[in-house]
Design an enzyme around this catalytic site. Structure first.
Site, PDB file in Angstrom:
ATOM      1  N   ARG A  32       0.743  -1.077   0.132  1.00  0.00           N
ATOM      2  CA  ARG A  32       0.092  -0.231  -0.047  1.00  0.00           C
ATOM      3  C   ARG A  32       1.030   1.155  -0.071  1.00  0.00           C
ATOM      4  NH1 ARG A  32      -4.844   2.996   1.039  1.00  0.00           N
ATOM      5  NH2 ARG A  32      -4.162   4.422  -0.593  1.00  0.00           N
ATOM      6  N   ARG A  44      -5.055  -6.944   5.667  1.00  0.00           N
ATOM      7  CA  ARG A  44      -5.386  -5.194   5.932  1.00  0.00           C
ATOM      8  C   ARG A  44      -4.493  -4.415   4.785  1.00  0.00           C
ATOM      9  NH1 ARG A  44      -2.942  -1.095   9.444  1.00  0.00           N
ATOM     10  NH2 ARG A  44      -1.043  -2.453   9.420  1.00  0.00           N
ATOM     11  N   GLU A  45      -3.547  -5.206   4.527  1.00  0.00           N
ATOM     12  CA  GLU A  45      -2.708  -4.602   3.355  1.00  0.00           C
ATOM     13  C   GLU A  45      -3.525  -4.312   2.019  1.00  0.00           C
ATOM     14  OE1 GLU A  45       0.237  -2.378   2.511  1.00  0.00           O
ATOM     15  OE2 GLU A  45       1.614  -3.968   3.001  1.00  0.00           O
ATOM     16  N   LEU A  46      -3.998  -5.722   1.724  1.00  0.00           N
ATOM     17  CA  LEU A  46      -4.889  -5.804   0.397  1.00  0.00           C
ATOM     18  C   LEU A  46      -6.135  -5.007   0.537  1.00  0.00           C
ATOM     19  CD1 LEU A  46      -3.844  -9.387  -0.180  1.00  0.00           C
ATOM     20  CD2 LEU A  46      -2.878  -7.201  -1.496  1.00  0.00           C
TER      21      LEU A  46
END
Ligand code: ATP
Ligand code: MG
Length: 394
Positions: free
Chosen positions: A51, A80-82
């Site tokens: 991100r 969470r990143e994706l």
């Protein structure tokens, strides 16, 4: 988001492992079209934030590519990143990111990256490399691409920025410098950029064996076999003729039929008139769209009879001027002919000088570019180094 003042046209986010096999070639091919491509900083290793990388890319690039591959999805991205990526306004509203599915199928992408599997993507298995480049160019059409009829991009972003998109076409560039500074490397990078555009190019070697020339292309990760098979790349091998190496010996050393098929021999390179007749015939046959390299002018000059040395470069210029051919003339510093630069002036599109300079006791590599023909003279001086990607100018 205003797209006009951004420094880069495009960034490429990718897994470290895909750099050598795909990403570097893609970056080179896009640069050869005059796009300002930023990719080294977007090499994602373990622990890097996808991100954050994309946000950084979009803050200074107009457009981004994410290369999704088995290596890429193999990274331990967090949910969470994706989901953060998916939630990005930029992705949804402005369509600023183009995914490339590199050797990966829809089922696998859906399983690992369900949130971006629905974005329009380029699938490398379905299209050729050239088509990938074309699709990206269409996508970036709004960004000001240079006119390839009048400009010859070098594929080296700093050089292209300094020259307003590339040297004027046709151009004879004189590339001067001491032994080992990086002249052949830089010239080869510029030729690779031309080859990626599909332009015919000849490497005229006196100084190095063809094996060394080919090895340099391979080290710079250029798809040289592809260029040869397309018929756009040839080496005029004066080195082996001068050094009395038989064709059999040379082919054996190269050990690959496709690679040795690009070698051309001119029977008696010492006979200047015959030499140029044969060389010009080859240029005629292949076409003049690309960039030929003479490596180096010194050896050519040394082959001339003493009685002809005084007039040689005037004759040489008279022969090459009507060709309208872009070329790089590599000159090692000790060229015996003092008036060379003066004689070549009216066909020269630029002079590049590479040198070592001591700054605070440490040797630095310095590149100076000057004398551009179209009036926009831009004497600039920069530091550079030699990396695995070749000459890198700061
Ligand atoms: N096979 C190689 N592997 C790694 N680095 C190399 C290789 N060949 C050259 N280099 C590096 O690149 C530098 C520049 O080499 P290059 O051949 O481009 O110089 P050059 O200016 O053409 O030299 P010359 O005047 O001898 O032809 C070398 O000094 C060396 O540090
Ligand atoms: Mg060299």
């Amino acid at each position: 988001m205003s797209g006009n003042q951004k420094e880069w046209d495009i960034f490429i986010s990718h897994a470290t492992e895909d750099k050598d096999t795909f990403v570097r070639s893609l970056a080179l091919a896009l640069r050869s079209q005059g796009l300002k491509v930023w990719y080294d900083e977007f090499t994602l290793g373990i622990g890097d934030s996808l991100r954050k990388s994309i946000d950084e890319g979009l803050s200074s690039s107009k457009f981004g590519i994410v290369v999704i591959s088995p290596n890429f999805i193999g990274k331990p991205w967090t949910d969470r990143e994706l989901s953060g990526l998916y939630a990005s306004q930029d992705l949804q509203d402005e369509n600023l990111i183009l995914p490339i599915w590199y050797n990966i199928d829809a089922v696998t992408v859906k399983k690992h990256l369900p949130m971006i599997a629905d974005l329009v993507a380029i699938k490398t298995e379905a299209v050729s490399f050239q088509e990938i480049v074309e699709k990206i160019l269409i996508k970036t059409q709004q960004t000001a691409l240079v006119d390839l009829r009048t400009h010859m991009p070098t594929g080296i972003s700093v050089l292209d920025a300094l020259t307003g998109g590339g040297f004027p076409r046709p151009s004879t560039l004189s590339l001067l410098g001491v032994k080992g500074i990086g002249k052949s490397t830089l010239a080869t990078q510029i030729q690779i950029s031309s080859l990626f555009r599909g332009e015919p190019c000849i490497y005229i070697t006196y100084r190095e064996a063809p094996y060394d020339i080919i090895d340099r292309f391979i080290r710079l990760k250029a798809p040289i076999e592809e260029f040869i098979q397309k018929g756009i790349f040839k080496i005029i091998d004066n080195y082996s003729v001068i050094n009395c190496l038989s064709k059999v010996e040379v082919d054996k050393c190269i050990g690959n039929e496709v690679l040795s098929s690009c070698l051309i021999r001119i029977n008696n390179p010492y006979d200047t008139d015959n030499y140029f007749k044969e060389q010009l015939a080859l240029i005629d046959k292949m076409g003049t769209g690309g960039v030929n390299i003479v490596d180096s002018v010194n050896e050519r000059y040394d082959m001339i009879k003493t009685s002809d040395k005084g007039t040689f470069f005037r004759k040489f210029r008279a022969r090459i001027k009507p060709l309208n051919q872009s070329a790089i003339h590599i000159v090692t510093e000790n060229l015996g002919h003092k008036e060379y630069n003066e004689i070549m002036k009216d066909i020269q599109g630029g002079t590049i000088r590479m040198s070592f300079e001591k700054i605070k006791g440490i040797n630095h590599r310095i590149i100076k570019i000057d004398s551009l023909r179209d009036g926009k003279s831009i004497p600039v001086e920069r530091q550079f180094s030699i990396t695995e990607s070749g000459v890198e100018i700061y």
